[in-house]
Design a protein around this motif. Sequence first.
Motif, PDB file in Angstrom:
ATOM      1  N   GLY A 102     -11.267   8.551 -26.418  1.00 16.17           N
ATOM      2  CA  GLY A 102     -10.096   8.177 -27.192  1.00 16.17           C
ATOM      3  C   GLY A 102      -8.902   7.718 -26.381  1.00 16.17           C
ATOM      4  N   ARG A 103      -9.021   7.685 -25.050  1.00 16.48           N
ATOM      5  CA  ARG A 103      -7.914   7.231 -24.208  1.00 16.48           C
ATOM      6  C   ARG A 103      -8.335   5.981 -23.454  1.00 16.48           C
ATOM      7  NH1 ARG A 103      -6.599  11.852 -20.262  1.00 16.48           N
ATOM      8  NH2 ARG A 103      -8.852  11.909 -20.210  1.00 16.48           N
ATOM      9  N   GLU A 104      -7.385   5.085 -23.214  1.00 11.49           N
ATOM     10  CA  GLU A 104      -7.687   3.897 -22.425  1.00 11.49           C
ATOM     11  C   GLU A 104      -7.635   4.284 -20.956  1.00 11.49           C
ATOM     12  OE1 GLU A 104      -6.366  -0.727 -21.789  1.00 11.49           O
ATOM     13  OE2 GLU A 104      -5.542   0.421 -23.451  1.00 11.49           O
ATOM     14  N   VAL A 105      -8.771   4.227 -20.304  1.00 15.94           N
ATOM     15  CA  VAL A 105      -8.884   4.652 -18.914  1.00 15.94           C
ATOM     16  C   VAL A 105      -8.855   3.445 -17.984  1.00 15.94           C
ATOM     17  CG1 VAL A 105     -10.314   5.932 -17.288  1.00 15.94           C
ATOM     18  CG2 VAL A 105     -10.237   6.637 -19.661  1.00 15.94           C
ATOM     19  N   VAL A 106      -9.526   2.376 -18.394  1.00 14.08           N
ATOM     20  CA  VAL A 106      -9.615   1.171 -17.581  1.00 14.08           C
ATOM     21  C   VAL A 106      -9.034   0.018 -18.376  1.00 14.08           C
ATOM     22  CG1 VAL A 106     -11.196  -0.405 -16.415  1.00 14.08           C
ATOM     23  CG2 VAL A 106     -11.699   2.024 -16.461  1.00 14.08           C
ATOM     24  N   GLU A 107      -8.211  -0.765 -17.713  1.00  8.27           N
ATOM     25  CA  GLU A 107      -7.651  -1.941 -18.375  1.00  8.27           C
ATOM     26  C   GLU A 107      -8.667  -3.074 -18.274  1.00  8.27           C
ATOM     27  OE1 GLU A 107      -3.836  -4.828 -17.783  1.00  8.27           O
ATOM     28  OE2 GLU A 107      -3.570  -2.682 -17.447  1.00  8.27           O
ATOM     29  N   VAL A 108      -9.109  -3.580 -19.426  1.00 10.75           N
ATOM     30  CA  VAL A 108     -10.121  -4.628 -19.467  1.00 10.75           C
ATOM     31  C   VAL A 108      -9.424  -5.976 -19.542  1.00 10.75           C
ATOM     32  CG1 VAL A 108     -12.100  -5.534 -20.727  1.00 10.75           C
ATOM     33  CG2 VAL A 108     -11.731  -3.078 -20.607  1.00 10.75           C
ATOM     34  N   VAL A 109      -9.827  -6.878 -18.648  1.00  9.19           N
ATOM     35  CA  VAL A 109      -9.247  -8.218 -18.622  1.00  9.19           C
ATOM     36  C   VAL A 109     -10.008  -9.090 -19.616  1.00  9.19           C
ATOM     37  CG1 VAL A 109      -8.774 -10.225 -17.187  1.00  9.19           C
ATOM     38  CG2 VAL A 109      -8.650  -7.932 -16.199  1.00  9.19           C
ATOM     39  N   ALA A 110      -9.289  -9.755 -20.511  1.00  7.49           N
ATOM     40  CA  ALA A 110      -9.925 -10.638 -21.494  1.00  7.49           C
ATOM     41  C   ALA A 110     -10.374 -11.913 -20.794  1.00  7.49           C
ATOM     42  CB  ALA A 110      -8.940 -10.975 -22.609  1.00  7.49           C
ATOM     43  N   GLU A 111     -11.632 -12.249 -20.988  1.00  9.53           N
ATOM     44  CA  GLU A 111     -12.177 -13.454 -20.339  1.00  9.53           C
ATOM     45  C   GLU A 111     -12.253 -14.608 -21.299  1.00  9.53           C
ATOM     46  OE1 GLU A 111     -15.837 -12.603 -18.431  1.00  9.53           O
ATOM     47  OE2 GLU A 111     -15.056 -10.802 -17.505  1.00  9.53           O
ATOM     48  N   VAL A 141     -17.185   5.274 -19.215  1.00 11.56           N
ATOM     49  CA  VAL A 141     -16.156   4.441 -19.833  1.00 11.56           C
ATOM     50  C   VAL A 141     -16.838   3.250 -20.490  1.00 11.56           C
ATOM     51  CG1 VAL A 141     -14.131   3.017 -19.368  1.00 11.56           C
ATOM     52  CG2 VAL A 141     -14.454   5.140 -18.136  1.00 11.56           C
ATOM     53  N   CYS A 142     -16.366   2.881 -21.664  1.00 10.85           N
ATOM     54  CA  CYS A 142     -16.919   1.727 -22.367  1.00 10.85           C
ATOM     55  C   CYS A 142     -16.557   0.460 -21.591  1.00 10.85           C
ATOM     56  CB  CYS A 142     -16.361   1.655 -23.787  1.00 10.85           C
ATOM     57  SG  CYS A 142     -16.945   0.214 -24.703  1.00 10.85           S
ATOM     58  N   PRO A 143     -17.543  -0.361 -21.217  1.00 12.78           N
ATOM     59  CA  PRO A 143     -17.223  -1.571 -20.454  1.00 12.78           C
ATOM     60  C   PRO A 143     -16.557  -2.656 -21.290  1.00 12.78           C
ATOM     61  CG  PRO A 143     -19.570  -1.481 -20.906  1.00 12.78           C
ATOM     62  CD  PRO A 143     -18.982  -0.189 -21.406  1.00 12.78           C
ATOM     63  N   HIS A 144     -16.614  -2.537 -22.615  1.00 10.52           N
ATOM     64  CA  HIS A 144     -16.052  -3.573 -23.480  1.00 10.52           C
ATOM     65  C   HIS A 144     -14.577  -3.336 -23.785  1.00 10.52           C
ATOM     66  CE1 HIS A 144     -20.108  -5.079 -24.074  1.00 10.52           C
ATOM     67  NE2 HIS A 144     -20.482  -3.832 -24.305  1.00 10.52           N
ATOM     68  N   CYS A 145     -14.210  -2.070 -24.054  1.00  8.55           N
ATOM     69  CA  CYS A 145     -12.814  -1.802 -24.420  1.00  8.55           C
ATOM     70  C   CYS A 145     -12.097  -0.925 -23.393  1.00  8.55           C
ATOM     71  CB  CYS A 145     -12.739  -1.159 -25.804  1.00  8.55           C
ATOM     72  SG  CYS A 145     -13.499   0.469 -25.913  1.00  8.55           S
ATOM     73  N   GLY A 146     -12.828  -0.308 -22.460  1.00  5.99           N
ATOM     74  CA  GLY A 146     -12.201   0.480 -21.401  1.00  5.99           C
ATOM     75  C   GLY A 146     -11.726   1.852 -21.835  1.00  5.99           C
ATOM     76  N   GLN A 147     -12.231   2.360 -22.951  1.00  2.00           N
ATOM     77  CA  GLN A 147     -11.789   3.665 -23.430  1.00  2.00           C
ATOM     78  C   GLN A 147     -12.842   4.725 -23.171  1.00  2.00           C
ATOM     79  OE1 GLN A 147     -10.161   4.031 -27.257  1.00  2.00           O
ATOM     80  NE2 GLN A 147      -8.448   2.683 -26.810  1.00  2.00           N
ATOM     81  N   TYR A 148     -12.354   5.959 -22.989  1.00  4.01           N
ATOM     82  CA  TYR A 148     -13.224   7.118 -22.839  1.00  4.01           C
ATOM     83  C   TYR A 148     -12.535   8.300 -23.491  1.00  4.01           C
ATOM     84  CZ  TYR A 148     -16.131  10.739 -20.778  1.00  4.01           C
ATOM     85  OH  TYR A 148     -16.983  11.805 -20.599  1.00  4.01           O
TER      86      TYR A 148
END
Length: 60
Positions: free
Chosen positions: A51-60, A42-49
């Motif tokens: 083409g789907r959002e797998v992890v919700e990334v919290v904006a810091e 999963v991309c640590p910056h946008c949380g997608q894998y």
Amino acid sequence: MPNPKRRHSKKRTSTRRAHDALKQPGLSECPNCHEPKVPHRVCPHCGQYKGREVVEVVAE
């Protein structure tokens, strides 16, 4: 514990250690945010894998 009977030469020691260096991880580009990421993760910056959002990334 077995101990070496004879001393190993410098060449033999360095030949054995030739593959001990750390290798740089292979990175690919995220198709969504174009940031570098590890393949098949999963991309640590946008949380997608894939083409789907797998992890919700919290904006810091």
